[in-house]
Design an enzyme around this catalytic site. Structure first.
Site, mmCIF file in Angstrom:
data_model
loop_
_atom_site.group_PDB
_atom_site.id
_atom_site.type_symbol
_atom_site.label_atom_id
_atom_site.label_comp_id
_atom_site.label_asym_id
_atom_site.label_seq_id
_atom_site.Cartn_x
_atom_site.Cartn_y
_atom_site.Cartn_z
ATOM 1 N N ASP A 65 0.861 -1.184 0.000
ATOM 2 C CA ASP A 65 0.000 0.000 0.000
ATOM 3 C C ASP A 65 0.893 1.228 0.000
ATOM 4 O O ASP A 65 1.952 1.250 0.627
ATOM 5 C CB ASP A 65 -0.972 0.001 1.177
ATOM 6 C CG ASP A 65 -0.292 -0.098 2.524
ATOM 7 O OD1 ASP A 65 -0.077 0.953 3.163
ATOM 8 O OD2 ASP A 65 0.013 -1.220 2.959
ATOM 9 N N GLU A 157 -7.579 4.637 12.122
ATOM 10 C CA GLU A 157 -6.502 4.333 13.064
ATOM 11 C C GLU A 157 -6.198 5.490 14.008
ATOM 12 O O GLU A 157 -5.278 5.426 14.811
ATOM 13 C CB GLU A 157 -5.230 3.967 12.292
ATOM 14 C CG GLU A 157 -4.780 5.025 11.301
ATOM 15 C CD GLU A 157 -3.547 4.622 10.514
ATOM 16 O OE1 GLU A 157 -2.457 4.592 11.119
ATOM 17 O OE2 GLU A 157 -3.677 4.312 9.306
#
Length: 261
Positions: A65, A157
């Site tokens: 990613d 997150e």
């Protein structure tokens, strides 16, 4: 005075059963030694110097990613890299963040990754203190998904000093709006600790992409998971920076079934 003769001590005789036990234990020790010499224990990870990290060996499909932090990526080189049949099979690309921001490398990464026919998906970095509806609109405005793409991803997150109930409510609004628009259930990305503390059972119905670094075989998370981000310091040809490494929890058929139809 008469001198007595010393009696010789009799050696204790081992019983047949004890002699048999000692013989058995000796043979077992020899056999164990032989097995240790000729049998190598199953590996959990293998170090690949070209990738710069240890990679779990139990998975067939590997991915990365990326975002602006990886700067200008040469996607041809990413796709071509193949070390002992370990290759990059998919990529998630950061698209948006918050209510208005777009990753400065998104358009280029999205175009070039597709050009080399690498299955790719887009993700949104969620800020719980911002309006989730505006954040969903930001993602939808900038990301067009086509057959063969990976489902959209919500990256949660950051708590922003908010209680779990507020984080959950905002994330659910984003997920619902994005699912309604693209007609596919989004993937939820977070780390194992954040999931347990701030999300939990209310999100068990979403495919989970979980970050848990430097584990040997799988992430330590109580629920099922789809993708595991296992390292944040990998090297890939065509990328002049550290890159996150992931594995897909399934075979090629399962991976294909996940792609947008």
């Amino acid at each position: 005075m008469a001198v007595r003769k010393k009696r010789k001590k009799r050696k204790k005789q081992l019983s047949p059963a004890r002699r048999a036990l000692i013989a058995f234990l000796g043979a077992l020790a020899i056999l164990t030694g032989v097995l240790l010499i000729f049998h190598k224990p199953e590996l959990e990870v293998k170090k690949y110097p070209q990738f710069g990290i240890e990679i779990p060996v139990d998975y067939a499909i590997h991915g990365i990613d990326v975002s602006r932090y990886q700067k200008t990526i040469v996607w041809d080189a990413v796709k071509a890299m193949n070390i002992d049949n370990i290759r990059i099979g998919f990529a998630f690309i950061k698209a948006t963040e918050g209510e208005k921001d777009t990753d400065e490398q998104f358009k280029r990464n999205w175009k070039q990754a597709r050009k080399v026919k690498l299955p790719c998906g887009a993700y949104h970095f969620f800020i719980p203190s911002k309006d989730p509806r505006k954040q969903a609109a930001n993602f939808i405005r900038n990301v067009t998904l086509s057959p063969g793409d990976l489902p959209p991803v919500l990256d949660v997150e950051q708590a922003s000093n908010l209680p779990p109930a507020v984080i959950q409510a905002g994330a659910k609004i984003w997920l619902d709006l994005v699912e309604a628009h693209y007609k596919v259930k989004p993937i939820l990305y977070t780390n194992a600790d954040f999931y347990e503390k701030n999300l939990g059972r209310n999100f068990d119905g979403y495919p989970l992409w979980v970050a848990h670094y430097y584990e040997k075989r799988k992430p330590r998370v109580k629920r099922s998971w789809l993708i595991w981000q296992h390292n944040d310091a990998g090297h890939v040809n065509g990328i002049n920076a550290y890159v996150d490494f992931n594995v897909f929890n399934g075979d090629t058929a399962a991976f294909r079934s996940m792609l947008i139809k």
